[in-house]
Scaffold this motif. Structure first.
Motif, short mmCIF file in Angstrom:
data_model
loop_
_atom_site.label_atom_id
_atom_site.label_comp_id
_atom_site.label_asym_id
_atom_site.label_seq_id
_atom_site.Cartn_x
_atom_site.Cartn_y
_atom_site.Cartn_z
N ALA A 1 -45.46 74.27 97.10
CA ALA A 1 -46.47 73.44 97.74
C ALA A 1 -46.94 72.32 96.82
CB ALA A 1 -47.65 74.31 98.18
N MET A 2 -47.07 72.62 95.53
CA MET A 2 -47.46 71.59 94.56
C MET A 2 -46.43 70.47 94.51
SD MET A 2 -50.40 72.04 92.99
CE MET A 2 -50.18 71.18 91.45
N ALA A 3 -45.14 70.82 94.62
CA ALA A 3 -44.09 69.80 94.61
C ALA A 3 -44.22 68.90 95.84
CB ALA A 3 -42.72 70.48 94.58
N VAL A 4 -44.52 69.50 97.01
CA VAL A 4 -44.69 68.72 98.23
C VAL A 4 -45.88 67.77 98.09
CG1 VAL A 4 -45.24 68.84 100.69
CG2 VAL A 4 -43.61 70.45 99.69
N ILE A 5 -46.98 68.26 97.51
CA ILE A 5 -48.18 67.44 97.36
C ILE A 5 -47.95 66.30 96.38
CG2 ILE A 5 -50.54 67.47 96.44
CD1 ILE A 5 -50.89 70.21 97.74
N ARG A 6 -47.24 66.58 95.29
CA ARG A 6 -46.95 65.49 94.33
C ARG A 6 -46.10 64.41 94.99
NH1 ARG A 6 -46.54 69.81 90.49
NH2 ARG A 6 -44.30 69.98 90.92
N TYR A 7 -45.14 64.82 95.79
CA TYR A 7 -44.30 63.83 96.50
C TYR A 7 -45.15 63.05 97.51
CZ TYR A 7 -40.47 61.86 99.22
OH TYR A 7 -39.61 60.99 99.86
N ALA A 8 -46.05 63.75 98.21
CA ALA A 8 -46.88 63.09 99.21
C ALA A 8 -47.82 62.07 98.57
CB ALA A 8 -47.69 64.14 99.98
N LEU B 1 -51.46 74.79 101.75
CA LEU B 1 -50.11 74.43 102.18
C LEU B 1 -49.15 75.61 102.02
CD1 LEU B 1 -48.06 72.39 103.17
CD2 LEU B 1 -47.84 71.53 100.84
N ALA B 2 -49.29 76.37 100.94
CA ALA B 2 -48.44 77.55 100.75
C ALA B 2 -48.67 78.56 101.87
CB ALA B 2 -48.74 78.19 99.39
N ASN B 3 -49.92 78.71 102.29
CA ASN B 3 -50.24 79.58 103.42
C ASN B 3 -49.52 79.11 104.68
OD1 ASN B 3 -51.85 80.30 105.92
ND2 ASN B 3 -52.97 81.52 104.42
N LYS B 4 -49.53 77.82 104.90
CA LYS B 4 -48.86 77.26 106.09
C LYS B 4 -47.35 77.41 106.00
CE LYS B 4 -49.25 73.31 109.21
NZ LYS B 4 -49.98 74.09 110.21
N ILE B 5 -46.79 77.26 104.80
CA ILE B 5 -45.34 77.45 104.62
C ILE B 5 -44.94 78.88 104.98
CG2 ILE B 5 -43.52 77.57 102.89
CD1 ILE B 5 -44.85 75.22 101.46
N ALA B 6 -45.74 79.85 104.54
CA ALA B 6 -45.45 81.25 104.86
C ALA B 6 -45.50 81.48 106.36
CB ALA B 6 -46.45 82.16 104.14
N ARG B 7 -46.47 80.88 107.04
CA ARG B 7 -46.58 81.05 108.49
C ARG B 7 -45.41 80.38 109.21
NH1 ARG B 7 -52.47 78.79 108.56
NH2 ARG B 7 -51.95 78.26 110.72
N MET B 8 -45.00 79.21 108.72
CA MET B 8 -43.84 78.55 109.33
C MET B 8 -42.58 79.37 109.13
SD MET B 8 -44.28 74.44 108.70
CE MET B 8 -44.45 74.54 106.92
N ALA B 9 -42.41 79.95 107.94
CA ALA B 9 -41.23 80.77 107.67
C ALA B 9 -41.18 81.97 108.60
CB ALA B 9 -41.24 81.22 106.21
#
Length: 352
Positions: free
Chosen positions: A292-299, A325-333
């Motif tokens: 999630a940190m990688a996604v935020i740095r890119y954003a 965001l990590a919570n949302k990634i887990a839910r999407m997975a």
């Protein structure tokens, strides 16, 4: 006294404790048994419900007992604790397990297959080597700093220090210090090679798994995170929702409810949300937050198609946004795996 229907098994290294009851709850079996005779004993019993605490070797014994026709349920030890009576010993532990496994509100741990545990060994071994590599890097940096030699952060900075150590002509390092630093440098190089070898196996496993490749389509999920999810979760339908999966990983805040005469609400008081709990799966939590940190740095550098993420980054600290965001990634997975879908990129709304 009837036939045994439920057994609480307190496992150990050599000597196991068995506590069995019949359908009416009367104690039928209470005995200690050695490791060599355990499977022989269960082979003579009719099919029954066996409860085991989810601790080391529990998944192995769960698979072996299931092969004999028994129904095995693993439980978190912290949930069994409430059923322990008086002193803690093997006999009382087995009785508590036998009582807890029959509770309708009890939460259970899915028994992992050999393939899952093999994958987990790859990740656990990599995690250990990464920790050791970091320790060696910090030691090298600390020793070199004592000699007045400083480098940049990250692996590139460590690589610069290793070059200085390998340069015998550099007179900034005394001979005795160079000997010690060479030992650390060789150890660092060896661990780095072993880490790369493990990562190759993880990537090969990832390429061979269609489910893992689908998980990789989620932003913030790479081969390491995808295979870790596959190994840790196993049967995605064990969880009733993506929120349950996120809570199991530990990506939810701790709750503290305070009541009183001034607050007579339906919840019993005012709920306060704290930091994320230290319970849950720490390895998965760390990987998902890092992704999630990688996604935020890119954003932050290139923008994002997710308006909610942009708003979250504006009003919350970066680490809080990363956990959300990590919570949302887990839910999407979870949604993708349960429904058999693929990840779909959000579409930008047309400008008004």
């Amino acid at each position: 006294m009837g036939e045994v229907s439920t057994i609480g098994l307190d496992i150990a290294k050599s000597v196991f404790q068995i506590h069995g009851v019949d359908a009416g709850g009367a104690v039928v079996i209470r005995k200690r048994i050695t490791r060599a005779k355990l499977l022989e004993f269960f082979a003579t019993l009719p099919a029954c419900l066996v409860g085991i605490e989810a601790c080391p070797t529990a998944h192995y014994w769960g698979r072996r007992l299931q092969a004999l026709g028994h129904t095995v349920k693993l439980m978190p030890p912290s949930y069994v604790k409430a059923y322990l009576k008086r002193s803690k010993n093997d006999a009382n532990d087995a009785a508590a397990i036998c009582e807890a496994v029959t509770r309708p509100s009890m939460r259970f741990v899915a028994t992992k297959s050999e393939q899952q545990q093999s994958g987990l060994m790859l990740h656990r071994s990599r995690q250990l080597l990464v920790c050791q590599r970091t320790m060696l890097s910090n030691a090298i940096r600390g020793h070199m700093a004592e000699l007045g030699i400083i480098s940049a952060k990250g692996r590139n900075g460590t690589a610069e220090l290793l070059k200085i150590i390998a340069d015998e002509q550099d007179d900034r390092i005394p001979a005795a210090a160079r000997f010690s630093l060479n030992v650390l440098a060789r150890q660092y190089a060896a661990i780095r090679e072993e880490t790369v070898a493990i990562e190759r196996r993880i990537h090969a496993w990832h390429r061979s798994s269609e489910e893992s490749r689908r998980l990789e389509e989620i932003p913030g999920v790479g081969p390491i995170v995808a295979t870790a999810l596959m190994a840790e979760v196993g049967d995605w339908k064990t969880f009733s929702s993506g929120r349950s999966l996120a809570a199991w990983i530990g990506l939810v805040p701790r709750q503290h409810s305070t009541g009183g005469k001034a607050r007579q609400h339906s919840t019993g008081g005012k709920e306060r949300l704290g930091r994320i709990s230290k319970q849950g799966n720490r390895h998965l939590r760390w990987l998902l937050v890092a992704g999630a940190m990688a996604v935020i740095r890119y954003a932050r550098q290139h923008g994002t198609k997710r308006p909610w993420l942009a708003r979250l980054m504006d009003r919350r600290p970066i680490k809080v946004a990363a956990v959300a965001l990590a919570n949302k990634i887990a839910r999407m997975a979870w949604a993708m795996m349960v429904r058999g879908e693929r990840f779909k990129e959000p579409k930008l709304l047309p400008a008004a």
